[in-house]
Structures are given as structure tokens and as C-alpha cells.
Design an enzyme around this catalytic site. Structure first.
Site, PDB file in Angstrom:
ATOM      1  N   GLU A 199      15.147 -10.736 -36.036  1.00 42.80           N
ATOM      2  CA  GLU A 199      15.423 -11.618 -34.902  1.00 42.80           C
ATOM      3  C   GLU A 199      16.397 -11.002 -33.907  1.00 42.80           C
ATOM      4  OE1 GLU A 199      16.282 -15.528 -36.407  1.00 42.80           O
ATOM      5  OE2 GLU A 199      14.258 -15.740 -37.196  1.00 42.80           O
TER       6      GLU A 199
ATOM      7  N   LYS B 218       9.653 -26.302 -35.485  1.00 43.39           N
ATOM      8  CA  LYS B 218       8.839 -25.080 -35.395  1.00 43.39           C
ATOM      9  C   LYS B 218       7.388 -25.535 -35.348  1.00 43.39           C
ATOM     10  CE  LYS B 218      11.912 -22.105 -38.151  1.00 43.39           C
ATOM     11  NZ  LYS B 218      12.157 -21.579 -39.520  1.00 43.39           N
TER      12      LYS B 218
ATOM     13  N   SER C 154      10.556 -15.838 -37.285  1.00 42.74           N
ATOM     14  CA  SER C 154      10.992 -14.436 -37.357  1.00 42.74           C
ATOM     15  C   SER C 154       9.877 -13.481 -36.925  1.00 42.74           C
ATOM     16  CB  SER C 154      11.494 -14.097 -38.757  1.00 42.74           C
ATOM     17  OG  SER C 154      10.561 -14.490 -39.732  1.00 42.74           O
TER      18      SER C 154
END
Length: 432
Positions: free
Chosen positions: A209, A342, A372
Site C-alpha cells: 500500500e 470495501k 491492497s
């Protein structure tokens, strides 16, 4: 003019070099939307299914030709001729056609890519930016805010090959007046952190990230070096900049204990680990902790919420997986006080908006998040602004897959001006 005339799916590459699904939705009048599905590393067991081929001769089994085939075949056939502006209707067609609880037939990666591409195409047909269209879909037209970034400047856990157990150590530029200023502040701290780490002879390679991934003597040392960098950048920790952590504790939960391998295999019960975190919050201005216990440890989470929930934001990621059924149960039981959003955990834009609404209606905060494994797709920036979510997690100040989202926030803020305030600390649960 918003009738769907063509749907295209393709296999593209994400930020980890793995395949993912990209979809295009074409409308009458030449309007096109394109979107790609992200992919997680530390995943909740109850997430919607990311369909992979499993053919070891291609991409080590991670190919997505089955999901792409679903886009180009049954999904395309089902939504051709339909009105792209009816987002809920399009999503329902795909979900019903898949016919499974966790989207395992077509794959959440297939359904989500089409869902987001459809929203982008509809926005284009309406002649408006995506964030404006999302606000309308959300039932909150014209209501915007710029999100406070949670910038993951030290990566550990599943996001890096180092000895740090806690997965993310983040800074939040709460003292900024605009998101552009917040991004500048984050960038400055990020560069000063490199100097601090180099000065200690530590590695400044980055993780998935975009944050640094050094080996450290303890998890607390990550907070110490960040504190040093904040000071070196000319900011006051706790005033201009606060701290946040994502423990991703499910990743080090073994046989009923929380085992910190990087600290000599120290083992904690749920209560002990809660108090370990509580001590860190006393030493440093940590205002948000995500997944502070294992996703299945609901009794532990109830205790953690009792101990910390009136002081700081407790975010459920693996705990809630953007799923309204699970979130509803959490709200009823008083578990956590915030949800991480998400959209590939649930697999469609409509269901994502429902989770954000449920959280806000219950007084929980909603933090919009990347995964990620990302692409240059910056839809989460528009989602954060269009739902006035107030907070966003999209990595550090390096890697274009992360920076793409920050740059989109800068563009949106420039377009909206005072219509989209940056509210800083007030957005974080327990900090108003």
C-alpha cells in the site's frame, strides 16, 4: 439515451501483478463507463467470493477468465437493453442471476466491475461527474464532503515482508482546512519518515500500500518513528495530525490467542490484547483502531467496545465485510462503532450504499477503503465524496495505484469548492 448496448469484460493486471476483472458498459449515444475490481490480501472469511480460475499453468492459478467469461456471457445478455440509470435494477439482475449468497457463481469481481462501470456510464449519460451521480443514487443529492485520509505510512502484517505484526500504521491530517492541504501534510510526513528510518539504518522499501516496511523492534516502535517524522515535518502530533491503526488481528489469531511473532511470540487473550491497545492509545494520540480482534471474536469485541468505544473509533473490516446482515447484528449487539467500506467485499454499488446508510443511521461512521491489490481505478474517491462518508483509506504517498485516488480527490475538491467541506477531526467517531 441510457440504454445498455454493449458490455465488455477483460482480464487486466493489478498492483501486485495479479489478474483482475475490468468491465466496460456502453450506452446508446456513445457513453461508456469502465471500472476494475480490486483484490484483498487479508480478507474476511465472509466476504463475497472473488472468482479465480485455479489453473496453475496460468498466473499461478490466479487467472480470472471465468469471471471475465461471466461478464461477456450471461451478465451481458441479461443487462443488454436495460436502463443504466436504474443502478439498483441492474445490480439486482446480476445478483439474482448469480443465485448464490456470496456471488460464487459469477464472482464478486465480475459483478462489481460491471456494477461500477454501469454507474460511470450512467453518470456520463446524465452529463455529470460520478460523485454527483452517486449522491443521487444515495438519496442525498448535492450533499458532499471531502474525506479525511487515513494514510498508511508503515506497512506490516500481510502487506509487507517484515517482522511487524500490526498491518497498518496511519496518519490522519485532521488539522488541514482542505483535502489538498491534508495530502500535502501527509506527503511531507512521509518524506520525513524516510529520513528518520534511514537515520536509524532501516529499510525504506515500500509494501503493497505504498508505506515503508522496515523491520522494527516492536509494534510500538512504528508509532515512535512516525511521531518523530511528524515532529520533523513541523506538525504537532495529536493536534494537526492524529494516528490510526489497522491491526488485522485475524491474521495473528492462533488457537484462541493473539500472537505477536515480531515481539518474541507474545500471546494475549482478547482482554489482554484490548488492554495492550489501550496502553498504546495512552502513549500516542491514536484515534482509530480497525479490526482490533479476530473477526469471530464477538465477545472480545463487545469487551473492546466497552473499554475503548467511548474514547476512540473502532472500525470493523473483516468483522463486518460491508455486509448489512452482519452489520445489523453488530449494531444490535453494540459491537464497534464504525464500519470499513470495501465494495468488493459485498460485490455491488447498490449493496455498498446500503451498508453506508445503515451505518450512518445507527450513528456509526463509515470509512471508504481501497484494497491492497488495486488498479488505477479511482472510483472510491467519488464514492467517499458522493456519500459524504467523511473518511477514506487509500494507502500512502507512493505507488500510482494509491496516488490515483488522492489526485482524484484533489480534482473533485477543485470542482466543488465550498460545497464539499473538509471537516477534519469531527468526522472521526469520538473526536467531535
Amino acid at each position: 439515451m441510457s440504454k445498455i448496448v454493449k458490455v465488455i469484460g477483460r482480464e487486466i493486471i493489478d498492483s501486485r501483478g495479479n489478474p483482475t476483472v475490468e468491465a466496460e458498459v456502453h450506452l446508446e449515444g456513445g457513453f461508456v463507463g469502465m471500472a476494475a475490481a480490486p483484490s484483498g490480501a487479508s480478507t474476511g472469511s465472509r466476504e463475497a467470493l472473488e472468482l479465480r480460475d485455479g489453473d496453475k499453468s496460468r498466473f499461478l492459478g490466479k487467472g480470472v477468465t471465468k469471471a471475465v467469461g461471466a461478464v461477456n456471457g450471461p451478465i451481458a445478455q441479461a443487462i443488454l437493453g436495460k436502463d443504466a440509470k436504474d443502478q439498483a435494477g441492474i445490480d439486482k439482475i446480476m445478483i439474482d442471476l448469480d443465485g448464490t449468497e456470496n456471488k460464487s457463481n459469477f464472482g464478486a469481481n465480475a459483478i462489481l466491475a460491471v456494477s461500477l462501470a454501469n454507474a460511470k456510464a450512467a453518470a456520463a449519460a446524465k452529463g455529470m461527474p460520478l460523485y454527483e451521480h452517486i449522491a443521487e443514487l444515495n438519496g442525498t443529492p448535492g450533499k458532499y464532503s471531502m474525506p479525511v485520509p487515513m494514510m498508511n505510512i508503515i506497512n506490516g502484517g500481510e502487506h509487507a515482508d517484515n517482522n511487524v505484526d500490526i498491518q497498518e500504521f496511519m496518519i490522519q491530517p485532521v488539522g488541514a482546512k482542505t483535502v489538498k492541504e491534508a495530502i500535502r501534510m501527509g506527503s511531507e510526513v512521509f518524506h520525513h519518515l524516510a529520513k528518520v528510518l534511514k537515520g536509524k539504518g532501516m529499510n525504506t522499501a515500500v509494501g503493497d500500500e505504498g508505506g515503508y516496511a522496515p523491520n522494527l523492534g516492536s509494534n510500538a516502535e512504528a508509532l515512535a518513528v512516525i511521531a518523530e517524522a511528524v515532529k520533523a515535518a513541523g506538525y504537532e502530533l495529536g493536534k494537526n495530525i492524529t494516528l490510526a491503526m489497522d491491526c488485522a488481528a485475524s491474521e495473528f489469531y492462533k488457537d484462541g490467542k493473539y500472537v505477536l511473532a515480531g515481539e518474541g511470540n507474545k500471546a494475549f487473550t482478547s482482554e489482554e490484547f484490548t488492554h495492550f491497545l489501550e496502553e498504546l492509545t495512552k502513549q500516542y494520540p491514536i484515534v482509530s483502531i480497525e479490526d482490533g480482534l479476530d473477526e469471530s471474536d464477538w465477545d472480545g469485541f463487545a469487551y473492546q467496545t466497552k473499554v475503548l468505544g467511548d474514547k476512540i473509533q473502532l472500525v470493523g473490516d473483516d468483522l463486518f465485510v460491508t455486509n448489512t446482515k452482519i452489520l445489523k447484528e453488530g449494531i444490535e449487539k453494540g459491537i464497534a462503532n464504525s464500519i470499513l467500506i470495501k465494495f468488493n467485499q459485498i460485490g455491488s454499488l447498490t449493496e455498498t450504499l446500503a451498508a453506508i446508510k445503515m451505518a450512518k443511521d445507527a450513528g456509526y461512521t463509515a470509512v471508504i477503503s481501497h484494497r491492497s491489490g488495486e488498479t488505477e481505478d479511482a472510483t472510491i474517491a467519488d464514492l467517499a465524496v458522493g456519500t459524504a462518508a467523511g473518511q477514506i483509506k487509500t494507502g500512502s504517498m507512493s505507488r500510482s495505484d494509491r496516488v490515483a485516488k488522492y489526485n482524484q480527490l484533489i480534482r473533485i475538491e477543485e470542482a466543488l469548492g465550498e460545497k464539499a467541506p473538509y471537516n477534519g477531526r469531527k468526522e472521526i467517531k469520538g473526536q467531535a
